[in-house]
Scaffold this motif. Sequence first.
Motif, PDB file in Angstrom:
ATOM      1  N   GLU A  38       0.808  -1.216   0.000  1.00 58.68           N
ATOM      2  CA  GLU A  38       0.000   0.000   0.000  1.00 58.68           C
ATOM      3  C   GLU A  38       0.846   1.273   0.000  1.00 58.68           C
ATOM      4  O   GLU A  38       1.901   1.329   0.615  1.00 58.68           O
ATOM      5  CB  GLU A  38      -0.932  -0.010   1.231  1.00 58.68           C
ATOM      6  CG  GLU A  38      -2.025   1.002   1.197  1.00 58.68           C
ATOM      7  CD  GLU A  38      -2.920   0.859  -0.018  1.00 58.68           C
ATOM      8  OE1 GLU A  38      -2.951   1.805  -0.830  1.00 58.68           O
ATOM      9  OE2 GLU A  38      -3.570  -0.191  -0.166  1.00 58.68           O
ATOM     10  N   GLU A  39       0.345   2.291  -0.707  1.00 57.00           N
ATOM     11  CA  GLU A  39       0.983   3.614  -0.753  1.00 57.00           C
ATOM     12  C   GLU A  39       0.057   4.694  -0.205  1.00 57.00           C
ATOM     13  O   GLU A  39       0.498   5.804   0.053  1.00 57.00           O
ATOM     14  CB  GLU A  39       1.340   3.974  -2.202  1.00 57.00           C
ATOM     15  CG  GLU A  39       2.328   3.056  -2.842  1.00 57.00           C
ATOM     16  CD  GLU A  39       2.568   3.386  -4.314  1.00 57.00           C
ATOM     17  OE1 GLU A  39       2.227   4.512  -4.754  1.00 57.00           O
ATOM     18  OE2 GLU A  39       3.093   2.516  -5.014  1.00 57.00           O
ATOM     19  N   ASP A  40      -1.217   4.377  -0.023  1.00 54.19           N
ATOM     20  CA  ASP A  40      -2.235   5.354   0.339  1.00 54.19           C
ATOM     21  C   ASP A  40      -2.286   5.613   1.845  1.00 54.19           C
ATOM     22  O   ASP A  40      -2.463   4.685   2.641  1.00 54.19           O
ATOM     23  CB  ASP A  40      -3.601   4.860  -0.153  1.00 54.19           C
ATOM     24  CG  ASP A  40      -4.697   5.852   0.126  1.00 54.19           C
ATOM     25  OD1 ASP A  40      -4.730   6.891  -0.565  1.00 54.19           O
ATOM     26  OD2 ASP A  40      -5.505   5.613   1.042  1.00 54.19           O
ATOM     27  N   TYR A  41      -2.153   6.880   2.208  1.00 57.66           N
ATOM     28  CA  TYR A  41      -2.147   7.286   3.617  1.00 57.66           C
ATOM     29  C   TYR A  41      -3.393   6.802   4.352  1.00 57.66           C
ATOM     30  O   TYR A  41      -3.300   6.223   5.431  1.00 57.66           O
ATOM     31  CB  TYR A  41      -2.036   8.815   3.719  1.00 57.66           C
ATOM     32  CG  TYR A  41      -2.153   9.329   5.130  1.00 57.66           C
ATOM     33  CD1 TYR A  41      -1.019   9.478   5.928  1.00 57.66           C
ATOM     34  CD2 TYR A  41      -3.390   9.663   5.673  1.00 57.66           C
ATOM     35  CE1 TYR A  41      -1.115   9.939   7.230  1.00 57.66           C
ATOM     36  CE2 TYR A  41      -3.496  10.124   6.975  1.00 57.66           C
ATOM     37  CZ  TYR A  41      -2.361  10.261   7.742  1.00 57.66           C
ATOM     38  OH  TYR A  41      -2.463  10.703   9.042  1.00 57.66           O
ATOM     39  N   LYS A  43      -5.614   4.450   3.742  1.00 57.99           N
ATOM     40  CA  LYS A  43      -5.752   3.001   3.895  1.00 57.99           C
ATOM     41  C   LYS A  43      -4.801   2.462   4.960  1.00 57.99           C
ATOM     42  O   LYS A  43      -5.178   1.617   5.774  1.00 57.99           O
ATOM     43  CB  LYS A  43      -5.524   2.286   2.568  1.00 57.99           C
ATOM     44  CG  LYS A  43      -6.641   2.544   1.570  1.00 57.99           C
ATOM     45  CD  LYS A  43      -6.390   1.883   0.247  1.00 57.99           C
ATOM     46  CE  LYS A  43      -7.509   2.206  -0.733  1.00 57.99           C
ATOM     47  NZ  LYS A  43      -7.253   1.681  -2.062  1.00 57.99           N
TER      48      LYS A  43
END
Length: 75
Positions: A38-41, A43
């Motif tokens: 994951e890269e999304d803050y 999530k």
Amino acid sequence: MRKSFYQFLMTQRNPNSHDEVAEFAANAFFDQSFPKLEEDYDKISKYLEENGGYLPTMTIFDEAFQRYQEQASSL
């Protein structure tokens, strides 16, 4: 290709450091369910709020994510 947050976080591990981000990284290493791609803050933040009992405060995650973004923007 951009590194995932977990890949970045693993670069922050240091068993001789008492830095809060280094301790977070060490604990995340042992978290088998951590969202490793994951890269999304949002999530990652949601995951840690629900499962990150090893993280004493979300401020540590915020600092680590800030470092992650700074490194990504310098590439």
